[in-house]
Write a protein that holds these residues in place. Sequence first.
Motif, PDB file in Angstrom:
ATOM      1  N   MET A  20       4.705  13.888   1.300  1.00  0.00           N
ATOM      2  CA  MET A  20       5.472  12.857   0.592  1.00  0.00           C
ATOM      3  C   MET A  20       6.237  13.459  -0.585  1.00  0.00           C
ATOM      4  SD  MET A  20       2.818   9.613   0.796  1.00  0.00           S
ATOM      5  CE  MET A  20       3.940   8.344   0.197  1.00  0.00           C
ATOM      6  N   LEU A  21       5.574  14.379  -1.300  1.00  0.00           N
ATOM      7  CA  LEU A  21       6.266  15.057  -2.407  1.00  0.00           C
ATOM      8  C   LEU A  21       7.485  15.832  -1.915  1.00  0.00           C
ATOM      9  CD1 LEU A  21       3.425  16.460  -4.704  1.00  0.00           C
ATOM     10  CD2 LEU A  21       5.379  15.109  -5.469  1.00  0.00           C
ATOM     11  N   LEU A  68      -8.241  -0.386   1.615  1.00  0.00           N
ATOM     12  CA  LEU A  68      -7.134   0.384   2.184  1.00  0.00           C
ATOM     13  C   LEU A  68      -6.388   1.157   1.103  1.00  0.00           C
ATOM     14  CD1 LEU A  68      -5.789  -2.277   4.704  1.00  0.00           C
ATOM     15  CD2 LEU A  68      -6.956  -0.139   5.271  1.00  0.00           C
ATOM     16  N   LEU A  69      -6.306   0.563  -0.080  1.00  0.00           N
ATOM     17  CA  LEU A  69      -5.613   1.244  -1.175  1.00  0.00           C
ATOM     18  C   LEU A  69      -6.376   2.499  -1.598  1.00  0.00           C
ATOM     19  CD1 LEU A  69      -3.363   1.388  -3.255  1.00  0.00           C
ATOM     20  CD2 LEU A  69      -4.680  -0.173  -4.716  1.00  0.00           C
ATOM     21  N   GLU A  99      -5.679   9.867   0.341  1.00  0.00           N
ATOM     22  CA  GLU A  99      -4.857  10.681   1.253  1.00  0.00           C
ATOM     23  C   GLU A  99      -3.838  11.523   0.498  1.00  0.00           C
ATOM     24  OE1 GLU A  99      -4.869   7.756   5.206  1.00  0.00           O
ATOM     25  OE2 GLU A  99      -3.130   7.857   3.890  1.00  0.00           O
ATOM     26  N   LEU A 100      -3.483  11.093  -0.692  1.00  0.00           N
ATOM     27  CA  LEU A 100      -2.464  11.822  -1.456  1.00  0.00           C
ATOM     28  C   LEU A 100      -2.959  13.185  -1.929  1.00  0.00           C
ATOM     29  CD1 LEU A 100      -0.882   8.989  -3.639  1.00  0.00           C
ATOM     30  CD2 LEU A 100      -0.081   9.930  -1.464  1.00  0.00           C
ATOM     31  N   ASP A 101      -4.275  13.392  -1.919  1.00  0.00           N
ATOM     32  CA  ASP A 101      -4.801  14.679  -2.361  1.00  0.00           C
ATOM     33  C   ASP A 101      -4.728  15.747  -1.275  1.00  0.00           C
ATOM     34  OD1 ASP A 101      -5.409  13.764  -4.911  1.00  0.00           O
ATOM     35  OD2 ASP A 101      -7.336  12.939  -4.254  1.00  0.00           O
ATOM     36  N   ALA A 157      -5.646   5.056   0.929  1.00  0.00           N
ATOM     37  CA  ALA A 157      -4.261   5.540   0.819  1.00  0.00           C
ATOM     38  C   ALA A 157      -4.103   6.496  -0.354  1.00  0.00           C
ATOM     39  CB  ALA A 157      -3.310   4.349   0.666  1.00  0.00           C
ATOM     40  N   LEU A 158      -4.748   6.189  -1.461  1.00  0.00           N
ATOM     41  CA  LEU A 158      -4.632   7.059  -2.628  1.00  0.00           C
ATOM     42  C   LEU A 158      -5.389   8.371  -2.416  1.00  0.00           C
ATOM     43  CD1 LEU A 158      -4.907   4.432  -5.515  1.00  0.00           C
ATOM     44  CD2 LEU A 158      -2.851   5.539  -4.604  1.00  0.00           C
ATOM     45  N   GLU A 167      -0.952  14.678   3.333  1.00  0.00           N
ATOM     46  CA  GLU A 167      -0.079  13.509   3.218  1.00  0.00           C
ATOM     47  C   GLU A 167       0.680  13.519   1.884  1.00  0.00           C
ATOM     48  OE1 GLU A 167      -0.622  10.438   5.327  1.00  0.00           O
ATOM     49  OE2 GLU A 167       0.665   9.071   4.229  1.00  0.00           O
ATOM     50  N   GLY A 168      -0.047  13.808   0.808  1.00  0.00           N
ATOM     51  CA  GLY A 168       0.593  13.849  -0.499  1.00  0.00           C
ATOM     52  C   GLY A 168       1.625  14.956  -0.601  1.00  0.00           C
ATOM     53  N   GLU A 210      -8.011  -3.592  -1.268  1.00  0.00           N
ATOM     54  CA  GLU A 210      -8.540  -2.572  -2.184  1.00  0.00           C
ATOM     55  C   GLU A 210      -9.170  -1.409  -1.422  1.00  0.00           C
ATOM     56  OE1 GLU A 210      -7.974  -2.394  -5.368  1.00  0.00           O
ATOM     57  OE2 GLU A 210      -6.892  -4.299  -5.362  1.00  0.00           O
ATOM     58  N   VAL A 251       3.006   9.215  -6.004  1.00  0.00           N
ATOM     59  CA  VAL A 251       3.711  10.478  -5.760  1.00  0.00           C
ATOM     60  C   VAL A 251       4.778  10.691  -6.819  1.00  0.00           C
ATOM     61  CG1 VAL A 251       5.245  11.670  -4.143  1.00  0.00           C
ATOM     62  CG2 VAL A 251       3.191  10.538  -3.287  1.00  0.00           C
ATOM     63  N   LEU A 311       0.834  -1.202   0.000  1.00  0.00           N
ATOM     64  CA  LEU A 311       0.000   0.000   0.000  1.00  0.00           C
ATOM     65  C   LEU A 311       0.869   1.253   0.000  1.00  0.00           C
ATOM     66  CD1 LEU A 311      -2.585  -1.084   2.703  1.00  0.00           C
ATOM     67  CD2 LEU A 311      -3.078  -0.766   0.272  1.00  0.00           C
ATOM     68  N   ARG A 318       7.226   8.005   5.934  1.00  0.00           N
ATOM     69  CA  ARG A 318       7.252   6.554   5.883  1.00  0.00           C
ATOM     70  C   ARG A 318       8.399   6.043   5.051  1.00  0.00           C
ATOM     71  NH1 ARG A 318       1.020   5.528   4.193  1.00  0.00           N
ATOM     72  NH2 ARG A 318       0.083   6.595   5.925  1.00  0.00           N
ATOM     73  N   GLN A 331       1.500   4.164  -2.888  1.00  0.00           N
ATOM     74  CA  GLN A 331       1.436   5.611  -2.630  1.00  0.00           C
ATOM     75  C   GLN A 331       2.683   6.304  -3.184  1.00  0.00           C
ATOM     76  OE1 GLN A 331       0.850   6.001   1.706  1.00  0.00           O
ATOM     77  NE2 GLN A 331      -0.958   7.221   1.230  1.00  0.00           N
ATOM     78  N   TRP A 332       3.847   5.742  -2.922  1.00  0.00           N
ATOM     79  CA  TRP A 332       5.077   6.368  -3.408  1.00  0.00           C
ATOM     80  C   TRP A 332       5.129   6.391  -4.932  1.00  0.00           C
ATOM     81  CZ3 TRP A 332       7.584   9.743  -0.946  1.00  0.00           C
ATOM     82  CH2 TRP A 332       7.823   9.647   0.423  1.00  0.00           C
ATOM     83  N   PHE A 340       9.196  15.274   0.821  1.00  0.00           N
ATOM     84  CA  PHE A 340      10.208  14.328   1.291  1.00  0.00           C
ATOM     85  C   PHE A 340      10.958  13.727   0.096  1.00  0.00           C
ATOM     86  CE2 PHE A 340      10.843  10.177   3.869  1.00  0.00           C
ATOM     87  CZ  PHE A 340      12.129  10.565   4.202  1.00  0.00           C
ATOM     88  N   MET A 341      10.211  13.392  -0.938  1.00  0.00           N
ATOM     89  CA  MET A 341      10.857  12.843  -2.137  1.00  0.00           C
ATOM     90  C   MET A 341      11.789  13.881  -2.771  1.00  0.00           C
ATOM     91  SD  MET A 341       9.098  11.357  -5.604  1.00  0.00           S
ATOM     92  CE  MET A 341       8.894   9.671  -5.068  1.00  0.00           C
TER      93      MET A 341
END
Lengths: 157, 89
Positions: free
Chosen positions: B38-39, B22-23, B29-31, B26-27, B34-35, B20, A151, A143, B86, A147-148, B41-42
């Motif tokens: 993560m961006l 949870l997925l 949350e990216l909006d 999770a997706l 959290e997203g 599915e 991103v 999962l 994460r 997500q990564w 951090f990347m």
Amino acid sequence: VEGPEHDDEDVLRAIATAPVRVLLIGRRALVMLGAPVLTSDYDIWISIDDIEALNAAFFAIGLHANKTPAEARSTGRYVFENDLRVDVLVARSATARDELNLSFEDAWSRRESVDVGDGTLVSLPCIDDLITTKRWGSRAKDLIDIQWLEVTRRSRP
Amino acid sequence: VTREAATLAWEAKLPTPEFERLLATALAELDGREGEEMLAFMAWFNRRYPTPLERLRFTTREWRRSNATRGILTQDLARRASGGPRGTR
């Protein structure tokens, strides 16, 4: 341990220069694309016809297969293990559900080539296909990896 | 959380409907925040380690170091529980 006990460059060069169609999958593919995740292993997917050639390339850097080519063809998976572990998927296609069906040939045709930084090119599945391989696993860690990958997709111009 | 329990939870295959569900969460949350986190951090990770080889070497080094001390899986879950980034130390 401050430094790696093996050289990632050696492994990547073996993958890149072997006369084998190799797709780097798993978390190291995510790292290649820029995702900040950790993993202990390499995961690769090869054509079922290329087992012997891959074994020869890895033997040259001190990695030994845990199964014969015939056994690997039969089970669809095998492992190289020394101070690092390389999990090899050799199935022609892999799926848990119909909507997740993905053949090696299709993944290979849509691959991305990534320069690791020294001119060595390594092939990865495209992001959509990497997501499919993660959905095969259906684990909690998958999962987060998906997500990564999303991103990563959003970070691209 | 023991390292063994964390490893089992991390590696266990989930039933398809649960995965599915949870997925989708999770997706979604990216909006939000959290997203964005993560961006960011990347982006930092790629500035700090600009080539794939540098990132892979970091991954190998940090995995070994983490695994030799407390266990990366326990850390990962603890970080998530605390709301931190994460997938890394």
